[in-house]
Design an enzyme around this catalytic site. Structure first.
Site, PDB file in Angstrom:
ATOM      1  N   HIS A 123      -5.979  -5.347  -3.942  1.00  0.00           N
ATOM      2  CA  HIS A 123      -5.779  -5.039  -5.549  1.00  0.00           C
ATOM      3  C   HIS A 123      -5.859  -6.203  -6.490  1.00  0.00           C
ATOM      4  O   HIS A 123      -5.280  -7.222  -5.763  1.00  0.00           O
ATOM      5  CB  HIS A 123      -4.519  -4.172  -5.401  1.00  0.00           C
ATOM      6  CG  HIS A 123      -4.318  -3.723  -6.982  1.00  0.00           C
ATOM      7  ND1 HIS A 123      -3.759  -4.242  -7.835  1.00  0.00           N
ATOM      8  CD2 HIS A 123      -4.293  -2.398  -7.353  1.00  0.00           C
ATOM      9  CE1 HIS A 123      -3.666  -3.345  -9.219  1.00  0.00           C
ATOM     10  NE2 HIS A 123      -3.969  -2.474  -8.717  1.00  0.00           N
ATOM     11  N   ASP A 200       1.951  -6.701   0.503  1.00  0.00           N
ATOM     12  CA  ASP A 200       1.686  -5.885  -0.744  1.00  0.00           C
ATOM     13  C   ASP A 200       1.982  -4.461  -0.176  1.00  0.00           C
ATOM     14  O   ASP A 200       1.088  -3.801   0.304  1.00  0.00           O
ATOM     15  CB  ASP A 200       0.398  -5.875  -1.511  1.00  0.00           C
ATOM     16  CG  ASP A 200       0.097  -5.024  -2.617  1.00  0.00           C
ATOM     17  OD1 ASP A 200       1.076  -4.002  -2.837  1.00  0.00           O
ATOM     18  OD2 ASP A 200      -0.564  -5.064  -3.249  1.00  0.00           O
ATOM     19  N   GLN A 203       1.052   0.812  -1.514  1.00  0.00           N
ATOM     20  CA  GLN A 203       0.736   1.926  -0.991  1.00  0.00           C
ATOM     21  C   GLN A 203       1.031   2.246   0.259  1.00  0.00           C
ATOM     22  O   GLN A 203       0.682   3.365   0.831  1.00  0.00           O
ATOM     23  CB  GLN A 203      -0.880   1.803  -1.062  1.00  0.00           C
ATOM     24  CG  GLN A 203      -1.628   1.544  -2.239  1.00  0.00           C
ATOM     25  CD  GLN A 203      -1.871   2.855  -3.362  1.00  0.00           C
ATOM     26  OE1 GLN A 203      -1.361   3.866  -2.941  1.00  0.00           O
ATOM     27  NE2 GLN A 203      -2.005   2.303  -4.420  1.00  0.00           N
ATOM     28  N   LYS A 226       5.049   4.791  -7.729  1.00  0.00           N
ATOM     29  CA  LYS A 226       4.488   5.308  -6.537  1.00  0.00           C
ATOM     30  C   LYS A 226       5.158   5.988  -5.580  1.00  0.00           C
ATOM     31  O   LYS A 226       4.306   6.631  -4.578  1.00  0.00           O
ATOM     32  CB  LYS A 226       3.314   4.367  -6.192  1.00  0.00           C
ATOM     33  CG  LYS A 226       2.479   3.622  -7.229  1.00  0.00           C
ATOM     34  CD  LYS A 226       1.477   2.683  -6.245  1.00  0.00           C
ATOM     35  CE  LYS A 226       0.687   1.582  -7.067  1.00  0.00           C
ATOM     36  NZ  LYS A 226      -0.387   2.243  -7.886  1.00  0.00           N
ATOM     37  N   CYS A 366      -9.071  -1.406  -9.530  1.00  0.00           N
ATOM     38  CA  CYS A 366      -8.500  -2.737  -9.442  1.00  0.00           C
ATOM     39  C   CYS A 366      -8.962  -3.576  -8.370  1.00  0.00           C
ATOM     40  O   CYS A 366      -8.027  -4.455  -7.842  1.00  0.00           O
ATOM     41  CB  CYS A 366      -7.307  -2.701  -9.927  1.00  0.00           C
ATOM     42  SG  CYS A 366      -6.592  -1.896 -11.519  1.00  0.00           S
TER      43      CYS A 366
HETATM   44  N1  7TS Z   1      -1.219  -3.395  -5.005  1.00  0.00           N
HETATM   45  C1  7TS Z   1      -1.778  -2.378  -4.605  1.00  0.00           C
HETATM   46  C2  7TS Z   1      -2.362  -2.067  -3.248  1.00  0.00           C
HETATM   47  C3  7TS Z   1      -1.890  -1.170  -5.400  1.00  0.00           C
HETATM   48  O1  7TS Z   1      -2.468  -0.050  -5.104  1.00  0.00           O
HETATM   49  C4  7TS Z   1      -1.573  -1.281  -6.808  1.00  0.00           C
HETATM   50  C5  7TS Z   1      -1.608  -0.155  -7.919  1.00  0.00           C
HETATM   51  C6  7TS Z   1      -0.766  -2.553  -7.332  1.00  0.00           C
HETATM   52  C7  7TS Z   1      -0.709  -3.566  -6.086  1.00  0.00           C
HETATM   53  C8  7TS Z   1      -0.211  -2.766  -8.415  1.00  0.00           C
HETATM   54  O2  7TS Z   1       1.042  -1.646  -8.677  1.00  0.00           O
HETATM   55  P1  7TS Z   1       1.689  -1.862 -10.132  1.00  0.00           P
HETATM   56  O3  7TS Z   1       2.705  -0.817 -10.063  1.00  0.00           O
HETATM   57  O4  7TS Z   1       2.296  -3.009 -10.273  1.00  0.00           O
HETATM   58  O5  7TS Z   1       0.629  -1.717 -11.120  1.00  0.00           O
HETATM   59  N2  7TS Z   1      -2.733   0.590  -7.593  1.00  0.00           N
HETATM   60  C9  7TS Z   1      -3.216   1.454  -8.526  1.00  0.00           C
HETATM   61  C10 7TS Z   1      -4.380   2.231  -8.163  1.00  0.00           C
HETATM   62  O6  7TS Z   1      -4.901   2.292  -7.084  1.00  0.00           O
HETATM   63  N3  7TS Z   1      -4.777   2.916  -9.289  1.00  0.00           N
HETATM   64  O7  7TS Z   1      -3.856   2.489 -10.371  1.00  0.00           O
HETATM   65  C11 7TS Z   1      -2.952   1.808  -9.691  1.00  0.00           C
END
Ligand code: 7TS
Length: 412
Positions: A123, A200, A203, A226, A366
């Protein structure tokens, strides 16, 4: 037959609605999950009864707020089996956690000629901080590529991780391919070469048992929203010795030991990394989300999602004109399923599905370098969570069929 998690749906009133005259099927959980009443109630209770700033006051409300905030930290520590609460830093989310490491550990430790290894499936929030650090420090950023079946290529990782490597940072579970990466093996490779290992967990933490000691990672990042917690709260786990040695991320209130005219000392861990008034209610809400997950059991959550994937994936793959990305074997696929329909832009597919009440995401997720590696500009993506049922999977299949017909014949 998929296990019955129907009972949990009652905790999520948002799911009980019609969208475009159809039953809502929420399949955008990889972007953000829904919150159960228990999390919303914890937030309301905090604001109605206990709201105060933490660590500053001796009055009763300040003590209550501090106790609950720190209790949430202890819940997080247990949830990922971290050795100490000192090692749990509250952040805004995964993006903030990863930026924290890049701007503190990275700034202090990366020099010209060093190498940083990530994977092609990252991501952007686990890519751009390392790309920019590498540019600034004249270091090299290397990518671990995919196998033909769309998994992380461990043989390639063995080539890319060398004694020049200082940081390896890889996603635990992909937000596109639905793969779970071999973090433990990567950590061994990183450590054998004198590098640190970052995972990371955005997910992964919401969907499976995570044990940072077993994974042997140096840092682990994830987001509250999430996993049914509030937005704007996240976690950075870091090994105590590394956090101790790192400079602060931001300066201001709460993170200081003593401030003199010309210099300052820093607070103990983890508060050194929590400058300013934190998202106190967010942390407490995250604690409530962890309680909710623990009451079900992460093994059960994972097993339920696996049953949904076992049921859905082969049917999706068998649909003419549908391409599913990532492993085709359901046993190697999480509840994140990216796909395309021949001749149809994923945005059109997602809009057509929305007309049927089915919420999926479309776009590059992303992960633009991954899209390039897959040879696509975008995909549609259905992503499941514990409150999704076999009926949801069936509605996705039926609506996809209707969408295909509509775009082929101009009518349903
Ligand atoms: N890393 C992964 C693997 C992710 O899927 C996401 C967000 C992030 C980092 C960033 O997380 P945040 O909470 O800091 O935004 N992924 C997604 C997605 O797949 N669709 O919307 C957000």
């Amino acid at each position: 037959m998929v296990s019955n998690f129907e009972e949990h749906r009652a905790d999520f009133p948002i799911l009980d609605q019609r969208v475009n005259d159809e039953r809502l099927v929420y399949l955008d959980n990889a972007a953000t999950a829904q919150r159960p009443n228990q999390v919303v109630d914890a937030l309301v209770h905090f604001y109605q009864h206990d709201n105060a700033n933490v660590h500053r006051g001796v009055h009763t409300l300040a003590e209550r707020a501090t106790t609950q905030y720190e209790a949430a930290r202890t819940k997080v520590q247990a949830f990922i089996n971290a050795p100490k609460t000192d090692e749990i830093v509250f952040t805004k989310g995964t993006t903030d956690s990863l930026n924290l490491i890049a701007s503190t550990y990275g700034e202090a430790n990366i020099q010209a000629g060093d190498e940083i290894v990530i994977s092609i499936m990252e991501h952007h929030s686990n890519l751009i901080p390392w790309q920019q650090l590498a540019l600034k420090k004249h270091a090299t950023l290397k990518y671990i590529e995919l196998t033909p079946t769309g998994e992380l290529d461990l043989a390639d990782a063995k080539q890319k991780i060398t004694p020049k490597t200082k940081i390896v940072s890889v996603t635990h579970a992909s937000n596109v391919l639905g793969t779970v990466n071999p973090i433990k093996e990567l950590a061994q490779l990183a450590h054998a070469n004198g590098a640190i290992m970052i995972a990371d967990g955005a997910q992964a933490a919401p969907h499976m048992l995570v044990d940072v000691q077993d994974l042997d990672v140096d840092f682990y990042a994830f987001s509250g929203h999430k996993m049914m917690g509030p937005t704007g709260i996240g976690v950075l786990y870091g090994r105590e010795a590394l956090l101790q040695a790192m400079p602060p991320y931001q300066y201001g209130g709460e993170m200081i030991g003593f401030v003199h005219r010309d210099n300052s000392t820093w607070a103990e861990l983890p508060w050194k990394f929590e400058a300013g008034t934190q998202n106190i209610a967010g942390a407490i809400g995250l604690g409530a989300a962890i309680d909710y997950l623990n009451a079900i059991g992460m093994a059960q959550v994972q097993a339920h999602e696996q049953q949904l994937v076992d049921y859905l994936l082969p049917k999706l793959i068998a649909m003419p004109g549908v391409t599913v990305y990532g492993p085709q074997d359901p046993q190697r696929h999480t509840g994140v399923i990216a796909f395309n329909i021949d001749g149809l832009h994923p945005h059109d597919a997602a809009t057509a599905l929305d007309m049927e009440g089915v919420a999926v995401r479309a776009g590059h997720h992303c992960a633009q370098p991954l899209m390039e590696a897959l040879g696509v500009v975008a995909t549609a993506r259905a992503s499941f969570y514990l409150y999704n049922t076999q009926a949801d999977a069936d509605q996705l299949l039926t609506s996809l069929q209707a969408t295909k017909e509509f775009f082929k014949h101009g009518t349903v």
